[in-house]
Design a protein around this motif. Structure first.
Motif, PDB file in Angstrom:
ATOM      1  N   TYR A 206       0.987  -1.071   0.001  1.00 19.32           N
ATOM      2  CA  TYR A 206      -0.024   0.092   0.017  1.00 19.32           C
ATOM      3  C   TYR A 206       0.864   1.241  -0.097  1.00 19.32           C
ATOM      4  O   TYR A 206       1.775   1.456   0.575  1.00 19.32           O
ATOM      5  CB  TYR A 206      -0.882   0.084   1.051  1.00 19.32           C
ATOM      6  N   ARG A 207       0.614   2.088  -0.885  1.00 20.34           N
ATOM      7  CA  ARG A 207       1.141   3.550  -0.713  1.00 20.34           C
ATOM      8  C   ARG A 207       0.099   4.738  -0.751  1.00 20.34           C
ATOM      9  O   ARG A 207      -1.013   4.504  -1.110  1.00 20.34           O
ATOM     10  CB  ARG A 207       1.961   3.566  -2.004  1.00 20.34           C
ATOM     11  N   ILE A 208       0.518   5.648  -0.210  1.00 21.99           N
ATOM     12  CA  ILE A 208      -0.343   6.907   0.036  1.00 21.99           C
ATOM     13  C   ILE A 208      -0.741   7.680  -1.380  1.00 21.99           C
ATOM     14  O   ILE A 208      -0.021   7.415  -2.272  1.00 21.99           O
ATOM     15  CB  ILE A 208       0.450   8.073   0.773  1.00 21.99           C
ATOM     16  N   SER A 209      -1.875   7.988  -1.193  1.00 20.45           N
ATOM     17  CA  SER A 209      -2.416   8.763  -2.593  1.00 20.45           C
ATOM     18  C   SER A 209      -2.994  10.181  -2.138  1.00 20.45           C
ATOM     19  O   SER A 209      -3.286  10.243  -0.846  1.00 20.45           O
ATOM     20  CB  SER A 209      -3.379   8.035  -3.551  1.00 20.45           C
ATOM     21  N   ARG A 210      -3.205  10.821  -2.943  1.00 20.94           N
ATOM     22  CA  ARG A 210      -3.809  12.045  -2.749  1.00 20.94           C
ATOM     23  C   ARG A 210      -5.121  12.160  -2.018  1.00 20.94           C
ATOM     24  O   ARG A 210      -5.351  12.870  -0.986  1.00 20.94           O
ATOM     25  CB  ARG A 210      -3.709  13.276  -3.868  1.00 20.94           C
ATOM     26  N   ALA A 211      -5.861  11.122  -2.632  1.00 21.25           N
ATOM     27  CA  ALA A 211      -7.109  10.674  -1.855  1.00 21.25           C
ATOM     28  C   ALA A 211      -7.025  10.455  -0.295  1.00 21.25           C
ATOM     29  O   ALA A 211      -8.057  10.763   0.409  1.00 21.25           O
ATOM     30  CB  ALA A 211      -7.957  10.046  -2.731  1.00 21.25           C
ATOM     31  N   ASP A 212      -5.944  10.192   0.023  1.00 18.41           N
ATOM     32  CA  ASP A 212      -5.830   9.583   1.512  1.00 18.41           C
ATOM     33  C   ASP A 212      -5.718  10.823   2.502  1.00 18.41           C
ATOM     34  O   ASP A 212      -5.850  10.643   3.608  1.00 18.41           O
ATOM     35  CB  ASP A 212      -4.696   8.817   1.793  1.00 18.41           C
ATOM     36  N   LEU A 213      -5.378  12.063   1.942  1.00 18.53           N
ATOM     37  CA  LEU A 213      -5.297  13.104   2.597  1.00 18.53           C
ATOM     38  C   LEU A 213      -6.559  13.492   3.486  1.00 18.53           C
ATOM     39  O   LEU A 213      -6.597  13.804   4.381  1.00 18.53           O
ATOM     40  CB  LEU A 213      -4.820  14.303   1.914  1.00 18.53           C
ATOM     41  N   ARG A 214      -7.573  13.130   2.757  1.00 20.65           N
ATOM     42  CA  ARG A 214      -8.998  13.111   3.429  1.00 20.65           C
ATOM     43  C   ARG A 214      -9.404  12.369   4.488  1.00 20.65           C
ATOM     44  O   ARG A 214      -9.745  12.607   5.606  1.00 20.65           O
ATOM     45  CB  ARG A 214     -10.235  13.293   2.532  1.00 20.65           C
ATOM     46  N   VAL A 215      -8.758  11.050   4.339  1.00 20.55           N
ATOM     47  CA  VAL A 215      -8.790  10.280   5.583  1.00 20.55           C
ATOM     48  C   VAL A 215      -7.887  10.621   6.615  1.00 20.55           C
ATOM     49  O   VAL A 215      -8.638  10.386   7.804  1.00 20.55           O
ATOM     50  CB  VAL A 215      -8.319   8.742   4.961  1.00 20.55           C
ATOM     51  N   ILE A 216      -6.790  10.898   6.171  1.00 20.41           N
ATOM     52  CA  ILE A 216      -6.071  11.302   7.587  1.00 20.41           C
ATOM     53  C   ILE A 216      -6.666  12.771   8.340  1.00 20.41           C
ATOM     54  O   ILE A 216      -6.762  12.571   9.418  1.00 20.41           O
ATOM     55  CB  ILE A 216      -4.510  11.946   6.793  1.00 20.41           C
ATOM     56  N   ALA A 217      -7.147  13.578   7.731  1.00 19.67           N
ATOM     57  CA  ALA A 217      -7.713  14.752   8.229  1.00 19.67           C
ATOM     58  C   ALA A 217      -9.045  14.353   9.081  1.00 19.67           C
ATOM     59  O   ALA A 217      -9.306  15.006   9.988  1.00 19.67           O
ATOM     60  CB  ALA A 217      -8.164  15.699   7.214  1.00 19.67           C
ATOM     61  N   ARG A 218      -9.696  12.981   8.603  1.00 16.62           N
ATOM     62  CA  ARG A 218     -11.128  12.702   9.300  1.00 16.62           C
ATOM     63  C   ARG A 218     -10.742  11.910  10.486  1.00 16.62           C
ATOM     64  O   ARG A 218     -11.593  11.848  11.492  1.00 16.62           O
ATOM     65  CB  ARG A 218     -11.741  11.871   8.412  1.00 16.62           C
TER      66      ARG A 218
END
Length: 475
Positions: A206-218
């Motif tokens: 698994y690698r981070i993607s830009r979409a993951d930034l929303r997951v991190i913020a939530r």
């Protein structure tokens, strides 16, 4: 090297180099006055360089961390180390203030890589059971580095402020070479939930993607852990002036500037030894965390709030020092005063307690960030926290410097430094509150991550290598 020796070498190199990077950070504050005089600028301008460096390091760390969470981390760490060594060399050679500023910015860019990408690697080396203690060593190495930088800057630079930068450049070159022989650490290799993935000979892909930034913020705990850094670093950013405070106290006793700089650096270094007790905070956090998932955050909250009165007492205590002629007597006189002078012994104990309490924050912050985020998010979340930390530290450094100038209109040194630093302690209060809020959200977030990694591990089929854990979309 054998596998176990190579692993231990890698751990030692990362901890030592985290320390060396902070030596570079700690060089400038003890030398504000001679650097300012050498370039013909105000001390506030040199303090502004330090503030700018903190900010550049924090901003750069976000980009470095994102690249590290997506790809090979080792080349990034080598490049980052080489950059801060180049910045140190340029700082020592700079003929003008603006070139000095440029060199410091170059070094700050490199430091951004070492902190954020290095944290991601270290988090993959340590199992959850000992994570608090290990992160205490990681954080302690950085604190010791800053202390050593303060000491090296004050002692080697009191007569020639350029000398310390040349020394740290040589060390930085050696550090770059040391990185070449470290182990390639696999992402997520220390997580119990992923043990069967690596046992099957697979990789966690698994690698981070830009979409993951929303997951991190939530993730609510992330919010509190990141935001607390701003108010905490307002205080810690102001405390880089402790050497300057003790210098001013020494000058008030009649000592010349060169001697006072050395006195200030040695006292600030000596009083910073309480940070070593961050290991106790890490151990207490590990043990309490095994009893309740709120444990780490509660240890950090109590430590931050309990340290405030000890800092205030420390700032107002007067300096007592009987220094004989001769440069070599400075260190001996300072150390001797702690043994022979009751007031200085009390000051030392007060400083140790203050640093021990507030340093409990560091290992538990590192460990919590690791436990509420999957492996591919950790470098980026750390860098976001570091960005907020850097903004707070830069603001604290810049604002307190200006505050000293304003206070000096009515309060002569060292009282302007004492009052300014004491007032800034108020920012520790919201820091403690946010850790308490994190203690309420962390149980759910930790549980969610444990379930996530276990579910991903169950997708591995040892008989089909192509079925390694891979991301369907965002994490």
């Amino acid at each position: 090297m054998t596998g176990s020796v190579h692993r231990y070498y890698t751990v030692v190199v990362f901890i030592l180099l985290a320390s060396l990077d902070n030596v570079a950070i700690g060089l400038v504050p003890p030398l504000y006055s001679p650097i300012a005089r050498g370039f013909g600028v105000a001390e506030g301008a040199v303090a502004g360089v330090t503030a700018a460096s903190y900010l550049v390091t924090a901003v750069a760390s976000v980009g470095w961390a994102y690249l590290g969470d997506r790809g090979n981390r080792k080349p990034l760490l080598i490049l980052g180390t080489a950059l801060w060594a180049l910045g140190a060399l340029g700082s020592g050679l700079a003929p003008t203030f603006w070139l000095f500023l440029t060199a410091q910015v170059v070094g700050a860019l490199g430091l951004g890589a070492v902190g954020s990408v290095g944290f991601s690697v270290v988090s993959d080396l340590i199992t959850p059971r000992r994570r608090g203690l290990a992160m205490a060593f990681w954080g302690l190495s950085q604190g010791i580095g800053t202390i050593v930088g303060t000491l090296v800057g004050g002692l080697l630079g009191s007569s020639d402020w350029r000398r310390p930068f040349f020394v740290i450049t040589a060390v930085g070159i050696a550090a770059t070479v040391a990185y070449l022989f470290t182990q390639n650490v696999r992402r997520g290799q220390s997580e119990p939930g992923l043990a069967e993935v690596f046992a099957a000979g697979e990789e966690y892909d698994y690698r981070i993607s830009r979409a993951d930034l929303r997951v991190i913020a939530r993730r609510r705990t992330n919010v509190w852990l990141v935001l607390q850094g701003f108010t905490a670093q307002l205080v810690f950013g102001s405390l880089v002036f402790l050497p300057r405070l003790f210098q001013a106290k020494a000058e008030a006793l009649g000592y010349p500037e060169q001697v006072a700089i050395e006195v200030g650096s040695v006292y600030a270094t000596l009083f910073s030894l309480g940070a070593v007790l961050s290991m106790v905070g890490g151990i207490v956090g590990d043990r309490l965390q095994r009893r309740t998932p709120r444990g780490r955050a509660l240890v950090a909250a109590v430590g931050i709030l309990a340290g405030i009165p000890f800092y205030i007492v420390l700032l107002f205590m007067p300096l007592r020092l009987d220094l004989h002629d001769g440069e070599a007597s400075v260190v001996g006189a300072v150390l001797g005063s702690v043994v022979t002078e009751p007031l200085m012994a009390a000051m030392f104990l007060t400083a140790v307690v203050a640093l021990a309490l507030t340093s409990a924050n560091s290992p538990n912050w590192f460990a919590l960030l690791t436990e509420v985020n999957p492996p591919e998010h950790r470098g980026t979340v750390y860098s976001l926290g570091n960005l907020v930390n850097g903004v707070g530290r830069a603001a604290g450094n810049a604002i307190i410097g200006r505050s000293f100038d304003i206070l000096a209109r009515t309060l002569p040194p060292p009282m302007n430094y004492i009052v300014g630093l004491a007032v800034f302690q108020v920012f520790f209060i919201p820091t403690g509150i946010m850790y308490w809020l994190a203690s309420r959200t962390s149980p759910k977030d930790i549980g969610d991550i444990q379930h996530l990694l276990t579910d991903r591990a169950h997708h591995v089929d040892a008989s089909h290598p192509a079925d390694a854990v891979k991301p369907p979309k965002a994490s």
